[in-house]
Design an enzyme around this catalytic site. Structure first.
Site, PDB file in Angstrom:
ATOM      1  N   GLY A 245     105.719  -2.416  14.467  1.00 32.33           N
ATOM      2  CA  GLY A 245     105.157  -1.307  13.690  1.00 32.33           C
ATOM      3  C   GLY A 245     104.106  -0.582  14.505  1.00 32.33           C
ATOM      4  CB  SER A 246     101.554   1.851  13.490  1.00 33.63           C
ATOM      5  OG  SER A 246     100.712   1.095  12.649  1.00 33.63           O
ATOM      6  N   GLY A 250      99.295  -3.154  13.750  1.00 31.35           N
ATOM      7  CA  GLY A 250      99.499  -4.310  14.623  1.00 31.35           C
ATOM      8  C   GLY A 250      98.192  -4.915  15.110  1.00 31.35           C
ATOM      9  CD  GLU A 267     109.045  -3.363  19.546  1.00 32.44           C
ATOM     10  OE1 GLU A 267     108.603  -2.214  19.781  1.00 32.44           O
ATOM     11  OE2 GLU A 267     110.073  -3.606  18.916  1.00 32.44           O
ATOM     12  CB  CYS A 301     109.437   1.082  19.920  1.00 30.88           C
ATOM     13  SG  CYS A 301     109.204   0.526  18.258  1.00 30.88           S
TER      14      CYS A 301
HETATM   15  C1  UN1 Z   1     112.580  -0.320  18.555  1.00 28.79           C
HETATM   16  O1  UN1 Z   1     112.528   0.903  18.624  1.00 28.79           O
HETATM   17  O2  UN1 Z   1     111.746  -0.979  17.896  1.00 28.79           O
HETATM   18  O3  UN1 Z   1     115.872  -0.166  23.350  1.00 28.79           O
HETATM   19  C2  UN1 Z   1     113.661  -1.112  19.166  1.00 28.79           C
HETATM   20  C3  UN1 Z   1     116.199   0.433  22.321  1.00 28.79           C
HETATM   21  C4  UN1 Z   1     116.819  -0.380  21.220  1.00 28.79           C
HETATM   22  C5  UN1 Z   1     115.768  -1.131  20.470  1.00 28.79           C
HETATM   23  C6  UN1 Z   1     114.569  -0.328  20.063  1.00 28.79           C
HETATM   24  N1  UN1 Z   1     117.759  -1.307  21.792  1.00 28.79           N
HETATM   25  O4  UN1 Z   1     116.034   1.620  22.177  1.00 28.79           O
END
Ligand code: UN1
Length: 514
Positions: A245-246, A250, A267, A301
């Site tokens: 999350g953010s 986090g 993450e 992310c």
């Molecule tokens: C995420 O955005 O939390 O590498 C995971 C990627 C994907 C997973 C992203 N396999 O873009």
């Protein structure tokens, strides 16, 4: 298939109800009298279904069931655990189309990305089958005669998995399936924006567990972050919290978990950058940057949020990228030609708007997009146009992560400048360099280069495979999920010393004359 037909197909095919139970503790919580959260399709603003939320008492039932299940599951031989996970993988495979469509409907991913996400979960299940036979420890030479030293890896117990809306199935699988291979049980607190996916995936996994006569190892605890999330993070019974999350949330999760000596995998935000050098294959680089910035409407992310282009190719590269931005289809994620679907909700559209305004105020020049977008037949959808903003300097809003398809475009003069700018943000998840110059690519991936957890050469910052470890540095939070030896985060290491002699010699040559 239109949205309405897709909804019918998915809800029937996955046996979802109008009101679904959002709590599983070996049986599904009764929904009567519970608060419900509606799942809204971001493509057209229609209600897909709803999920009943648990109370504090329901959460307690989940945690007790988890502890009981752990006692049984942790004693199942690891390769047998792998077989159960293999079965879950094949059930996910059988339901790949339906689950992918559900993700499309619930969070707005394009159909190919929805299916790709389920494939990511299946890939992890397959990985776990092999892993379940490879939970290796070391044997270490002992300094004492007739002694043996070794390491073994035991499960932790109950693991809390808090996921975000953008990978509502895959990130659960990264955590829950690997944790299960190691012998743990997981309690899942999914994002309130992706509850139906969590319910559907939990049904599939738990049916497999149940038909094998095993106790509930994949528990589900839907509820708000303020109630269930907080309870879980502060619960001593949850040995590890894996949070996606953010950075703002986090940070609290990390502090609270650490305060009770729990472990965490965080993450959090990324601010991923692509560097395009004079020797880049321009066709390849344009595609790589465009995919990184626009896939999942910039809500990964790993999305590319910044691109640094060498001044000698700047104009050419920018105009090539503008052409791609101008040609992509924005709209209904069900349409196979759509490249950019909706943002997850109206709040995300507001964030997009305010970020664009802030960037302009900071001197940013819009090279493409910057606007909301309306799609025929999807009146209440959350559409925005993918946006490129040229920035002279990297500060202010450029240092922040906005979950939207906004790409900051900047110029650089030397590779040293590029690396310095690349690293001068608080986050450290993913990065990319597009270049055929081996000196520059090697420099970029060296210790003096990108400071991220993930680095890519001639491919996008987004779209990591499951085989590698996934995670980042700095305010991305640390910890690793998914492949490689990330499983060790879900285990406690035990150092074992065995004396098979008749005497008891001491380490470091210490004498003990008794
Ligand atoms: C995420 O955005 O939390 O590498 C995971 C990627 C994907 C997973 C992203 N396999 O873009």
């Amino acid at each position: 298939m239109n949205l309405k037909e897709a909804k019918k197909k998915v809800l029937e095919g996955l046996e979802l109800q109008e009101v679904n139970s959002g709590v599983y503790f070996g049986e599904w919580m009764k929904v009567q009298g519970k608060d419900v959260v509606e799942s809204i399709c971001p493509a057209d603003g229609h209600v897909l279904g709803s999920v009943a939320q648990g109370t504090e008492e329901d959460y307690e039932k989940v945690m007790i069931a988890a502890e009981d299940a752990y006692k049984v599951w942790s004693r199942v031989p690891a390769p047998r655990r792998g077989e159960i996970i293999r079965e879950i993988g094949s059930e996910l495979f059988k339901n790949k189309e339906l689950l992918g469509l559900l993700i499309t409907l619930e969070v707005g991913k394009t159909v190919t990305e929805g299916a790709g996400e389920i494939q990511e979960a299946i890939d992890i299940a397959n990985f776990c089958v092999g892993l379940s036979r490879q939970l290796y420890g070391l044997t270490i030479a002992s300094e004492r005669p007739e002694h043996r030293l070794m390491e073994q890896w035991h499960p932790l117990g109950t693991i809390g998995v808090i996921t975000s809306f953008n990978f509502p199935a895959a990130v659960w699988a990264w955590n829950a399936l690997i944790a299960a291979a190691v012998g743990n049980v997981t309690v899942w607190k999914p994002s309130s924006s992706a509850l139906l996916t969590a319910v559907a995936v939990s049904h599939i996994a738990n049916r497999v567990v149940k038909r094998n006569g095993l106790p509930p190892i994949f528990l589900l605890s839907c509820g708000s972050g303020r109630t269930v999330g907080n309870l879980l993070v502060n619960d001593k019974r949850a040995a590890l919290i894996s949070f996606t999350g953010s950075t703002a949330t986090g940070r609290r999760v990390g502090e609270q978990t650490a305060a009770r000596f729990g472990k965490s995998i965080l993450e959090l935000g990324g601010n991923n950058c692509a560097v395009v050098t004079p020797d880049a294959d321009i066709d390849l680089a344009v595609k790589g940057v465009a995919f990184g910035a626009m896939a999942t409407a910039g809500q990964r992310c790993t999305s590319t949020r910044r691109v640094l282009i060498h001044s000698s190719i700047y104009d050419n590269f920018v105009s090539r990228l503008q052409k791609v931005y101008g040609s992509v289809n924005i709209g209904n994620p069900m349409n196979p030609h759509t490249v950019v679907g909706p943002l997850v909700d109206a709040g995300a559209v507001e964030d997009f708007k305010s970020t664009v305004a802030k960037a302009q105020k900071q001197g940013g020049r819009i090279l493409h997009g910057g606007l909301l977008f309306s799609v025929e037949g999807c009146k209440d959808g959350c559409y925005v146009s993918p946006t490129m903003i040229e920035m002279e300097k990297q500060d202010g809003i450029v240092l922040e992560e906005t979950f939207a398809p906004i790409l900051y475009v900047m110029k650089y003069e030397s590779i040293d400048d590029a690396i310095a700018t690349h690293n001068a943000v608080p986050q450290g998840l993913s990065s990319a360099i597009f270049s055929n110059n081996i000196r520059e690519t090697e420099y970029f991936i060296s210790a003096a280069g990108s400071d991220c957890g993930i680095v890519n050469v001639n491919t996008s910052s987004a779209g990591a495979e499951i085989g590698g470890a996934f995670g980042g540095e700095k305010e991305t939070g640390g910890g690793r999920e998914s492949g490689s030896d990330s499983w060790k985060y879900y285990a406690r290491r035990q150092t074992v010393t065995i004396n098979y002699g008749k005497d008891i010699p001491l380490s470091q040559g210490v004498e003990f004359p008794v």
